[in-house]
Design an enzyme around this catalytic site. Structure first.
Site, short mmCIF file in Angstrom:
data_model
loop_
_atom_site.label_atom_id
_atom_site.label_comp_id
_atom_site.label_asym_id
_atom_site.label_seq_id
_atom_site.Cartn_x
_atom_site.Cartn_y
_atom_site.Cartn_z
N GLU A 102 0.83 -1.22 0.00
CA GLU A 102 0.00 0.00 0.00
C GLU A 102 0.86 1.26 0.00
OE1 GLU A 102 -2.70 -0.43 3.35
OE2 GLU A 102 -4.14 -1.48 2.10
N GLU A 124 -5.73 -7.99 -1.23
CA GLU A 124 -6.37 -7.77 0.07
C GLU A 124 -7.81 -7.36 -0.17
OE1 GLU A 124 -4.77 -5.23 3.12
OE2 GLU A 124 -2.72 -5.80 2.62
C1 BGP Z 1 -4.41 -2.83 4.95
C2 BGP Z 1 -3.10 -3.42 5.41
C3 BGP Z 1 -3.20 -4.68 6.18
C4 BGP Z 1 -4.49 -4.90 6.90
C5 BGP Z 1 -5.72 -4.36 6.26
C6 BGP Z 1 -6.95 -4.29 7.11
O1 BGP Z 1 -4.32 -1.46 5.05
O2 BGP Z 1 -2.24 -3.65 4.32
O3 BGP Z 1 -2.03 -4.86 6.88
O4 BGP Z 1 -4.44 -4.98 8.22
O5 BGP Z 1 -5.52 -3.10 5.70
O6 BGP Z 1 -6.86 -3.21 7.98
P1 BGP Z 1 -7.14 -3.28 9.51
O7 BGP Z 1 -6.25 -4.35 10.03
O8 BGP Z 1 -6.79 -1.96 10.03
O9 BGP Z 1 -8.57 -3.61 9.63
#
Ligand code: BGP
Length: 484
Positions: free
Chosen positions: A183, A377
């Site tokens: 990201e 993701e």
């Molecule tokens: C993205 C990241 C992840 C992940 C996901 C969900 O931004 O790459 O590492 O965790 O989001 O976010 P969160 O864990 O804050 O719900």
């Protein structure tokens, strides 16, 4: 039942990041990294966005859930067996830089750290699962942050070069798919996560962020070239946090504002990493925001020669923008700002749920770049309830994923070259932005809780069997094992 459109050999799997699952934060010679000093709970998001974080642990006030996480470090065999049972043919994981170079600036790598990932890759291979490796996922070694100021400092380009050279040489026969920075564009909102520094002040935030990003563009381009030299058949991608940006209404002022905001956030980093040059619109943006990037001779050539082979993205939400928003409107939006979209419902954490936004994202990216895409993701962070009979009935998660996979199917029919999908947090883990265990994404439940209790036992949720069936039918059946 909807007509399948996923190509033969489509990559189906799940995704995690080292710092959110491994635990064992001081084992195997590992050094501390950013995630080790981020507290659990509500304070995390505030610290991530405000200037001035000091990178010290305060154990009297906070907990540090990433230290133990879900102990993947010791449970990886059991966990990979469960992924294999679901039918994964790809698994996205990251390597913790500070396991390989505990401080980040050593000359020689830590053999114990390298050997750990050898064991993980061997285990994946045993089950016929292709690894997809993120080289840097929000886990910059703490020493590089404290001593050098994180990615603001040019020296990190050299340290990163040494790190990736070690990785490519060591794993050249085991890993073909790589991503450079997780990201990368997220830094526009959260410099701390990806760039490893907290802005000095709100006034200098953009200058510092884009300087840090420039260093990462150069480092990423070098990694692509080094990777291609060492592993000729490797495929090295960028990774974007993509949130299609809508105008609140048809007022042309709002439409233009949404276009500008969306372009800087969604496209600027991709334009550099994919097309190999800073886009023309960035000149005006940098001028108007007093951003003056210091470059070394040869940087632009490096960037031009190190373009990526494919594009990966995370997709959780869209964003809706309005030019003159009130403070109240501004605070009612998503994680990445914007205003509330009246057509969308939100998750328990306020992330607006928008499956059509994924179809829009894939079309926008493919129209612009014509490179293969992978969704690495996507998922729903939700509270799960362990029933008395030991089951977890996560129909809300199934519903979310079903609608997003359906949207990907539509995008493929639109002509998008989509090559894979790895659902985020395929096993419950520590949330990145809230540092909670309670925000669960997994197909696999982990008995671990925010108060520190729990046995780390794993359990298959209802969604486990649902996703198994999706993979078995290559996305043909999204209705669950009984719904065929
Ligand atoms: C993205 C990241 C992840 C992940 C996901 C969900 O931004 O790459 O590492 O965790 O989001 O976010 P969160 O864990 O804050 O719900």
């Amino acid at each position: 039942m909807s007509r399948s459109s996923f190509p033969e050999g489509f990559l189906w799997g799940g995704a995690i990041a080292a710092n959110q699952v491994e635990g064992a934060y001081q084992e195997g010679g590992k050094g501390l990294n950013l995630a080790d000093v981020l507290p659990g709970g509500k304070a995390r998001l505030r610290l991530l966005t405000e200037p001035g974080f000091n990178f010290e642990m305060d154990r009297d006030t906070y907990t540090y859930p990433n230290h133990e996480a879900i102990d993947f470090y010791h449970n990886y065999k059991e966990d990979i067996a469960l992924f294999a049972e679901m039918g994964f043919n790809v698994f996205r994981l990251s390597i913790a830089w500070s396991r390989i170079f505990p401080n980040g600036d050593e000359k020689e790598p830590n053999e114990e750290g390298l050997a750990f990932y050898d064991r993980v890759f061997d285990e994946l291979q045993k089950h016929g699962i292709e690894p997809l490796v993120t080289i840097s996922h929000y886990e910059t070694p703490l020493h590089l942050i404290k001593e050098y100021g994180g990615w603001k400092n040019r020296k990190l380009v050299d340290f990163f070069e040494r790190y990736v050279t070690v990785l490519f040489n060591r794993y050249k026969d085991k890993v073909k798919y790589w991503l450079t920075f997780n990201e990368i564009n997220g830094a526009v909102h959260f410099p701390l996560f990806g760039l490893g520094f907290s802005a000095t002040s709100e006034e200098t935030r953009l200058q510092e962020t884009f300087q840090g990003l420039h260093h990462q563009f150069v480092a990423s381009a070098k990694a692509v070239q080094i990777g291609h030299d060492i592993i000729p058949d490797s495929r090295i991608g960028c990774m974007l946090l993509y949130a299609p940006t809508y105008s609140y209404d048809s007022n042309p002022e709002n439409v233009m504002h949404a276009l500008e905001e969306g372009r800087i956030f969604n496209f600027l980093c991709g334009d550099v990493q994919i097309r190999g040059a800073y886009p023309r619109y960035s000149t005006r943006y940098f001028e108007e925001n007093d951003i003056d990037i210091e470059m070394e001779e040869g940087d632009l050539q490096t960037i031009a020669e190190g373009t990526v082979d494919f594009i990966s993205l995370s997709y959780y939400m869209s964003r809706t923008e309005k030019k003159d928003k009130t403070a109240e409107e501004a605070s009612s939006g998503n994680l990445i700002q914007g205003v509330k979209n009246p057509f969308l419902a939100a998750s328990d954490w306020g992330w607006e749920i928008d499956p059509t936004g994924l179809r829009i994202a894939l079309n926008e990216l493919y129209d612009r770049y014509q490179l293969p895409l992978m969704v690495v993701e996507n998922g729903l962070g939700a509270y799960d309830k362990l029933e008395e009979d030991g089951s977890i009935q996560d129909d809300y998660r199934i519903d979310y994923l079903k609608n997003h996979i359906q949207a990907m199917k539509e995008a493929v029919r639109d002509g998008v070259d989509l090559i894979g999908y790895t659902a985020w947090g395929c096993i419950d883990l520590v949330s990145a932005s809230s540092g909670q265990y309670a925000k669960r994404y997994g197909f696999i439940y982990v008995d671990k809780h925010d108060d520190g209790s729990g046995t780390q036992e794993r359990r298959r949720k209802k969604s486990f069997y649902w996703y198994q069936d999706v993979i078995r039918t290559n996305g043909e059946n999204l209705e669950g094992p009984a719904g065929e």
